[in-house]
Design a protein around this motif. Structure first.
Motif, PDB file in Angstrom:
ATOM      1  N   ILE A 103      -5.807   2.195   1.073  1.00 46.38           N
ATOM      2  CA  ILE A 103      -5.361   1.550  -0.169  1.00 46.38           C
ATOM      3  C   ILE A 103      -6.551   1.332  -1.096  1.00 46.38           C
ATOM      4  CG2 ILE A 103      -4.407  -0.583  -1.133  1.00 46.38           C
ATOM      5  CD1 ILE A 103      -2.660  -0.766   1.435  1.00 46.38           C
ATOM      6  N   ALA A 104      -7.642   0.838  -0.553  1.00 48.42           N
ATOM      7  CA  ALA A 104      -8.837   0.589  -1.371  1.00 48.42           C
ATOM      8  C   ALA A 104      -9.398   1.884  -1.945  1.00 48.42           C
ATOM      9  CB  ALA A 104      -9.894  -0.135  -0.542  1.00 48.42           C
ATOM     10  N   ALA A 105      -9.399   2.960  -1.152  1.00 49.29           N
ATOM     11  CA  ALA A 105      -9.908   4.254  -1.628  1.00 49.29           C
ATOM     12  C   ALA A 105      -9.072   4.765  -2.796  1.00 49.29           C
ATOM     13  CB  ALA A 105      -9.921   5.270  -0.491  1.00 49.29           C
ATOM     14  N   VAL A 106      -7.769   4.640  -2.693  1.00 50.82           N
ATOM     15  CA  VAL A 106      -6.884   5.089  -3.764  1.00 50.82           C
ATOM     16  C   VAL A 106      -7.111   4.249  -5.017  1.00 50.82           C
ATOM     17  CG1 VAL A 106      -4.459   5.273  -4.464  1.00 50.82           C
ATOM     18  CG2 VAL A 106      -5.168   6.082  -2.218  1.00 50.82           C
TER      19      VAL A 106
ATOM     20  N   ALA B  64      -2.440   3.473  -9.460  1.00 50.18           N
ATOM     21  CA  ALA B  64      -3.213   2.681  -8.495  1.00 50.18           C
ATOM     22  C   ALA B  64      -2.720   2.849  -7.067  1.00 50.18           C
ATOM     23  CB  ALA B  64      -3.187   1.206  -8.889  1.00 50.18           C
ATOM     24  N   ASP B  65      -1.502   3.351  -6.894  1.00 55.58           N
ATOM     25  CA  ASP B  65      -0.977   3.583  -5.545  1.00 55.58           C
ATOM     26  C   ASP B  65      -0.810   5.068  -5.242  1.00 55.58           C
ATOM     27  OD1 ASP B  65       1.171   4.124  -7.184  1.00 55.58           O
ATOM     28  OD2 ASP B  65       2.602   2.918  -6.056  1.00 55.58           O
ATOM     29  N   GLY B  66      -1.544   5.896  -5.957  1.00 54.81           N
ATOM     30  CA  GLY B  66      -1.491   7.341  -5.707  1.00 54.81           C
ATOM     31  C   GLY B  66      -1.256   8.107  -6.982  1.00 54.81           C
ATOM     32  N   GLY B  67      -0.078   8.659  -7.098  1.00 61.91           N
ATOM     33  CA  GLY B  67       0.246   9.426  -8.290  1.00 61.91           C
ATOM     34  C   GLY B  67      -0.237  10.854  -8.192  1.00 61.91           C
TER      35      GLY B  67
END
Length: 86
Positions: A37-40, A52-55
């Motif tokens: 989660i932090a990396a994304v 912020a959650d992928g995309g």
């Protein structure tokens, strides 16, 4: 400067993107590992992914993802070892 664990997590995120199609993004759920989660979120803050959650990949991140996937391929297929032997 060596790779930090944060950078390794970001690279691992980049290799999850399907580069054959710009229509395939990723979604990181709130139950995912905290480091993922932090990396994304860091990639999003850097402007490399669209949410912020992928995309989806931005154009800059697509280039980074291509390099990350190429490097992984070189290091895992033995190509680099065979080239160094010559």
């Amino acid at each position: 400067m060596p790779y930090t664990s944060d950078l390794v997590h970001e690279l691992n995120t980049l290799i999850r993107f399907d580069l054959e199609s710009g229509q395939h993004g990723i979604k990181v759920h709130k139950t995912a590992d905290a480091q993922v989660i932090a990396a994304v979120q860091r990639l999003y803050a850097k402007g490399l992914i669209t949410q912020a959650d992928g995309g989806y990949l931005t154009s800059l991140d697509r280039e980074a993802a291509e390099h990350a996937q190429t490097m992984l391929g070189l290091l895992t297929t033995g190509v680099a070892a065979s080239v160094a032997a010559h």
